[in-house]
Design a protein around this motif. Sequence first.
Motif, PDB file in Angstrom:
ATOM      1  N   GLU B   3       0.837  -1.205   0.000  1.00 49.26           N
ATOM      2  CA  GLU B   3       0.000   0.000   0.000  1.00 49.26           C
ATOM      3  C   GLU B   3       0.875   1.259   0.000  1.00 49.26           C
ATOM      4  OE1 GLU B   3      -3.417   2.029   2.802  1.00 49.26           O
ATOM      5  OE2 GLU B   3      -2.668   0.045   3.326  1.00 49.26           O
ATOM      6  N   GLY B   4       1.951   1.195   0.803  1.00 48.96           N
ATOM      7  CA  GLY B   4       2.883   2.323   0.882  1.00 48.96           C
ATOM      8  C   GLY B   4       3.549   2.589  -0.466  1.00 48.96           C
ATOM      9  N   ILE B   5       3.953   1.502  -1.131  1.00 54.11           N
ATOM     10  CA  ILE B   5       4.615   1.659  -2.435  1.00 54.11           C
ATOM     11  C   ILE B   5       3.650   2.308  -3.433  1.00 54.11           C
ATOM     12  CG2 ILE B   5       5.636   0.410  -4.390  1.00 54.11           C
ATOM     13  CD1 ILE B   5       6.691  -1.635  -2.351  1.00 54.11           C
ATOM     14  N   LEU B   6       2.382   1.851  -3.399  1.00 51.81           N
ATOM     15  CA  LEU B   6       1.390   2.412  -4.327  1.00 51.81           C
ATOM     16  C   LEU B   6       1.158   3.894  -4.033  1.00 51.81           C
ATOM     17  CD1 LEU B   6      -1.152  -0.553  -4.543  1.00 51.81           C
ATOM     18  CD2 LEU B   6       0.446   0.237  -6.291  1.00 51.81           C
ATOM     19  N   THR B   7       1.158   4.222  -2.733  1.00 53.14           N
ATOM     20  CA  THR B   7       1.030   5.638  -2.352  1.00 53.14           C
ATOM     21  C   THR B   7       2.196   6.428  -2.926  1.00 53.14           C
ATOM     22  OG1 THR B   7       0.096   4.896  -0.258  1.00 53.14           O
ATOM     23  CG2 THR B   7       0.728   7.211  -0.372  1.00 53.14           C
ATOM     24  N   VAL B   9       4.107   5.660  -5.501  1.00 53.44           N
ATOM     25  CA  VAL B   9       4.028   5.752  -6.961  1.00 53.44           C
ATOM     26  C   VAL B   9       3.036   6.847  -7.353  1.00 53.44           C
ATOM     27  CG1 VAL B   9       3.315   4.514  -9.066  1.00 53.44           C
ATOM     28  CG2 VAL B   9       4.714   3.364  -7.360  1.00 53.44           C
ATOM     29  N   ALA B  10       1.889   6.852  -6.675  1.00 54.57           N
ATOM     30  CA  ALA B  10       0.875   7.859  -6.993  1.00 54.57           C
ATOM     31  C   ALA B  10       1.394   9.270  -6.722  1.00 54.57           C
ATOM     32  CB  ALA B  10      -0.385   7.593  -6.165  1.00 54.57           C
ATOM     33  N   THR B  11       2.175   9.412  -5.657  1.00 54.07           N
ATOM     34  CA  THR B  11       2.716  10.739  -5.320  1.00 54.07           C
ATOM     35  C   THR B  11       3.804  11.154  -6.305  1.00 54.07           C
ATOM     36  OG1 THR B  11       2.386  10.147  -3.006  1.00 54.07           O
ATOM     37  CG2 THR B  11       3.689  12.116  -3.419  1.00 54.07           C
ATOM     38  N   ALA B  12       4.731  10.223  -6.582  1.00 61.57           N
ATOM     39  CA  ALA B  12       5.894  10.590  -7.412  1.00 61.57           C
ATOM     40  C   ALA B  12       5.526  10.802  -8.869  1.00 61.57           C
ATOM     41  CB  ALA B  12       6.962   9.513  -7.296  1.00 61.57           C
ATOM     42  N   LEU B  13       4.485  10.086  -9.335  1.00 59.62           N
ATOM     43  CA  LEU B  13       4.173  10.154 -10.765  1.00 59.62           C
ATOM     44  C   LEU B  13       3.154  11.238 -11.138  1.00 59.62           C
ATOM     45  CD1 LEU B  13       4.260   6.419 -11.919  1.00 59.62           C
ATOM     46  CD2 LEU B  13       6.052   8.146 -11.995  1.00 59.62           C
ATOM     47  N   THR B  14       2.885  12.153 -10.240  1.00 60.58           N
ATOM     48  CA  THR B  14       2.051  13.294 -10.662  1.00 60.58           C
ATOM     49  C   THR B  14       2.913  14.170 -11.567  1.00 60.58           C
ATOM     50  OG1 THR B  14       2.718  14.637  -8.794  1.00 60.58           O
ATOM     51  CG2 THR B  14       0.734  13.322  -8.498  1.00 60.58           C
ATOM     52  N   LEU B  15       2.285  14.856 -12.509  1.00 59.76           N
ATOM     53  CA  LEU B  15       3.033  15.653 -13.483  1.00 59.76           C
ATOM     54  C   LEU B  15       3.920  16.681 -12.772  1.00 59.76           C
ATOM     55  CD1 LEU B  15       3.528  16.347 -16.467  1.00 59.76           C
ATOM     56  CD2 LEU B  15       1.690  18.044 -16.267  1.00 59.76           C
ATOM     57  N   GLN B  16       3.344  17.312 -11.743  1.00 61.91           N
ATOM     58  CA  GLN B  16       4.074  18.359 -11.029  1.00 61.91           C
ATOM     59  C   GLN B  16       5.357  17.795 -10.380  1.00 61.91           C
ATOM     60  OE1 GLN B  16       1.775  20.065  -7.896  1.00 61.91           O
ATOM     61  NE2 GLN B  16       3.194  21.737  -7.564  1.00 61.91           N
ATOM     62  N   ASN B  17       5.211  16.673  -9.687  1.00 62.96           N
ATOM     63  CA  ASN B  17       6.378  16.104  -9.010  1.00 62.96           C
ATOM     64  C   ASN B  17       7.412  15.550  -9.994  1.00 62.96           C
ATOM     65  OD1 ASN B  17       5.490  16.814  -6.514  1.00 62.96           O
ATOM     66  ND2 ASN B  17       4.506  14.853  -6.085  1.00 62.96           N
ATOM     67  N   MET B  18       6.936  15.037 -11.121  1.00 54.20           N
ATOM     68  CA  MET B  18       7.888  14.551 -12.133  1.00 54.20           C
ATOM     69  C   MET B  18       8.682  15.719 -12.716  1.00 54.20           C
ATOM     70  SD  MET B  18       5.732  11.504 -13.913  1.00 54.20           S
ATOM     71  CE  MET B  18       6.617  11.400 -15.419  1.00 54.20           C
ATOM     72  N   GLY B 122      19.534   0.154  -5.460  1.00 57.99           N
ATOM     73  CA  GLY B 122      19.380   0.821  -4.159  1.00 57.99           C
ATOM     74  C   GLY B 122      17.918   1.123  -3.857  1.00 57.99           C
ATOM     75  N   ALA B 123      17.216   1.656  -4.862  1.00 52.25           N
ATOM     76  CA  ALA B 123      15.813   2.022  -4.647  1.00 52.25           C
ATOM     77  C   ALA B 123      14.965   0.789  -4.354  1.00 52.25           C
ATOM     78  CB  ALA B 123      15.286   2.758  -5.878  1.00 52.25           C
ATOM     79  N   ILE B 124      15.247  -0.327  -5.059  1.00 48.97           N
ATOM     80  CA  ILE B 124      14.464  -1.555  -4.827  1.00 48.97           C
ATOM     81  C   ILE B 124      14.717  -2.089  -3.412  1.00 48.97           C
ATOM     82  CG2 ILE B 124      14.195  -3.977  -5.517  1.00 48.97           C
ATOM     83  CD1 ILE B 124      14.791  -2.992  -8.426  1.00 48.97           C
ATOM     84  N   ILE B 125      15.993  -2.130  -3.033  1.00 46.04           N
ATOM     85  CA  ILE B 125      16.305  -2.628  -1.673  1.00 46.04           C
ATOM     86  C   ILE B 125      15.661  -1.715  -0.628  1.00 46.04           C
ATOM     87  CG2 ILE B 125      18.109  -3.301  -0.039  1.00 46.04           C
ATOM     88  CD1 ILE B 125      19.996  -3.704  -2.373  1.00 46.04           C
ATOM     89  N   LEU B 126      15.739  -0.413  -0.903  1.00 46.63           N
ATOM     90  CA  LEU B 126      15.165   0.552   0.038  1.00 46.63           C
ATOM     91  C   LEU B 126      13.666   0.338   0.184  1.00 46.63           C
ATOM     92  CD1 LEU B 126      15.942   3.020   1.746  1.00 46.63           C
ATOM     93  CD2 LEU B 126      15.451   4.460  -0.206  1.00 46.63           C
ATOM     94  N   LEU B 127      12.994   0.108  -0.936  1.00 46.21           N
ATOM     95  CA  LEU B 127      11.544  -0.117  -0.892  1.00 46.21           C
ATOM     96  C   LEU B 127      11.195  -1.330  -0.045  1.00 46.21           C
ATOM     97  CD1 LEU B 127      10.329   0.463  -4.557  1.00 46.21           C
ATOM     98  CD2 LEU B 127       9.474   1.605  -2.531  1.00 46.21           C
ATOM     99  N   VAL B 128      11.974  -2.383  -0.210  1.00 48.28           N
ATOM    100  CA  VAL B 128      11.619  -3.656   0.429  1.00 48.28           C
ATOM    101  C   VAL B 128      12.086  -3.732   1.881  1.00 48.28           C
ATOM    102  CG1 VAL B 128      11.814  -6.175   0.221  1.00 48.28           C
ATOM    103  CG2 VAL B 128      11.696  -4.769  -1.829  1.00 48.28           C
ATOM    104  N   PHE B 129      13.316  -3.239   2.120  1.00 47.82           N
ATOM    105  CA  PHE B 129      13.907  -3.494   3.449  1.00 47.82           C
ATOM    106  C   PHE B 129      14.128  -2.246   4.305  1.00 47.82           C
ATOM    107  CE2 PHE B 129      15.642  -6.965   0.741  1.00 47.82           C
ATOM    108  CZ  PHE B 129      15.064  -8.032   1.402  1.00 47.82           C
ATOM    109  N   ALA B 130      13.545  -1.119   3.928  1.00 45.27           N
ATOM    110  CA  ALA B 130      13.866   0.145   4.624  1.00 45.27           C
ATOM    111  C   ALA B 130      13.804   0.029   6.147  1.00 45.27           C
ATOM    112  CB  ALA B 130      12.930   1.239   4.138  1.00 45.27           C
ATOM    113  N   GLU B 346       2.774   9.526   2.426  1.00 42.76           N
ATOM    114  CA  GLU B 346       2.948  10.034   1.046  1.00 42.76           C
ATOM    115  C   GLU B 346       4.324  10.675   0.894  1.00 42.76           C
ATOM    116  OE1 GLU B 346       1.041  11.391   3.303  1.00 42.76           O
ATOM    117  OE2 GLU B 346       1.495  13.521   3.344  1.00 42.76           O
ATOM    118  N   ILE B 347       4.872  11.245   1.982  1.00 42.03           N
ATOM    119  CA  ILE B 347       6.212  11.841   1.902  1.00 42.03           C
ATOM    120  C   ILE B 347       7.265  10.741   1.928  1.00 42.03           C
ATOM    121  CG2 ILE B 347       7.887  13.277   3.130  1.00 42.03           C
ATOM    122  CD1 ILE B 347       5.601  15.121   3.870  1.00 42.03           C
ATOM    123  N   PHE B 348       7.151   9.824   2.892  1.00 39.41           N
ATOM    124  CA  PHE B 348       8.135   8.749   3.043  1.00 39.41           C
ATOM    125  C   PHE B 348       8.258   7.942   1.743  1.00 39.41           C
ATOM    126  CE2 PHE B 348       9.415   4.445   4.165  1.00 39.41           C
ATOM    127  CZ  PHE B 348      10.480   4.654   5.030  1.00 39.41           C
TER     128      PHE B 348
END
Lengths: 145, 484
Positions: B3-7, B9-18, B122-130, B346-348
């Motif tokens: 759920e966190g990852i989906l949050t 993705v939704a936050t990072a992939l907004t046009l403004q944030n991209m 790094g990003a994948i490991i961070l997502l899974v094991f943070a 959403e920030i994390f």
Amino acid sequence: MSFRLLLVVLFGISAAYLVLVAQIELDPWSAGDTINSRTLPQIYGVMLCLAVLAMALGGQNPQGPASGPAKRKVKRLAWLSALICAFIVSLLWLNLWIALACLLLGALWTMGEKRWSVICALSLGIPLAGFVLIEHVLLMTIPLS
Amino acid sequence: MLEGILTGVATALTLQNMLWVAFGCLAGTLIGMMPGLGPVSAIALMIPVSYSLDPTGGLIMMAGVYYGAVFGGSTSSILINAPGVASTVATSFDGYPMARDGQAGRALAIAAYASFFGGTVGAIILLVFASSLAAVALHIQSAEYAALVLFAMTCVVVFAQPNERLASLITLLLGLMLGTVGTDPMGGAQRLTLGLLELSDGIPFVLLVMATFALAEAFRLAMGEPQAPQGSFSMRDLLIPMSVIRRLIRVASRSSLLGFIIGVMPGAGATLASFFAYDVEKRVGDGSREAGVTAPEAANNAASTGSFVPLLSLGVPGSGTSAVLLGVMLAYGLQPGPTLVTEQPEIFWGVIVSMYVGNVFLLAMNLPLIPYLARIVSLPQQILIPLVIAFSLLGVLLTTFSIFDLALMLLLALGATLLRAFGFPLAPLLLGFILSGLFEENLQRALLLSDGDLTYLLDRPVALVILFMNAAICLLPLWNRSES
């Protein structure tokens, strides 16, 4: 400069370093510590002395010319060093960007660039670009001390 | 977590944030390419811009700046041997010789691909094991750090070429000695300052890097025979043969994993990771120049991601850069730590996902630029050398604002030129300088905890294992000799 002379210089540096380390003033409460402000520097200094001695006695030279750089090559190095010294001194009374323009002009000439169009373009263009980017775009001020 | 990852993705992939992450990558790359200005300076310079954004957008932009600056530093390392930051020093060891041999385009392309790979891993490991990695990082304390730093120093000497071991030891010791100049971090005593106020804070790292690499390299080139400009560069340089890619993927995988693990440890950071990865690759791998560029690039990007683990999960900055980022987060009124993930997911997660998005942007933006950047090394030497001299002096001046430091830089550059002329390797000098303070501080702290008892190092299992490994590799040259 020969390789032996370089080793003598390195040995001299390590000996001078050890003398300076012995002069470090310790607080009364840290003087008795297992590791105080002097301990590791003393270890480094002694190890350097031993390593230089081992290199001198064992003859384990790193790869490189046996006699160091030739005299004629050192001349250009001396010119560039003198230019940098002049740049440093000029910063005391010249604006940084003007001093940089002078340094570039001198270094380009010393390195054998004789086309005035190139010399002028680089020695004026780079300081100007630096001035605009650093002081106007990034809004950095350079308070030299 | 899903759920966190989906949050995220939704936050990072907004046009403004991209758009913000793209802007951050571009600004970071441009600032990072300037000698002397690294990720810390880049983030510090972008703080005023971030304040005009909402916290999520601001932090996402800063993550882009961070990545961009790390990659920008690699560009100046490879092209003019002027690594503005410690984490890209190892890249210059093989990247710059490649550039001098007319392979600047390929070296830059490999650096870009390796950075992307390292950042992705790094990003994948961070997502899974943070969260679980943060708990592990807490167990690494002063004793373990001291042992780890000692291990790094031993590796540098033991794994050098047999005829360069003593020379490596000598330059390592010179680096350690230079690192002791200034105020003792624990005792507070003034050491080797010769009564000069300018030396009380020690020798700035940027100064030493510029002196020993950029300025000394310019001097070396000036003393050598003039060389013809290196050929032309095109988009074809970006195409790397499949056989090389297969080989480099293995290198990048090893280095990314190693880099991430080191990056997670607070205080170790991307510098140690890149040196370690380079050294490991030179010993374990095929020793090619391509691998020598891939390893530190993959490792420092993975470590940059890893350093976000203690920052986001514990609120503990793992490096100078994440300390500045911590300041930015605090200014937004955010409290990084275990509560961040629950209270402001959403920030994390947004920041974590945007790191990956930033990597994609970085690769897409930088690859087309490579043929143009690579032309820098095709400049004739009579132009390139004055430019390197000017940029390295300017780099130090922009960092320290001190005229005294310029004089010191010239002195150190002349010394480094002399050492290089006789074949002494300079990389151990830099590593010694970086590790000097880290070693002393952690050793003193460990002894403080144990009331001065050195056997405390042996009481801690992880430190004991590292010390045992240290002793084992010290015996390696003797074992090799008896084998041969």
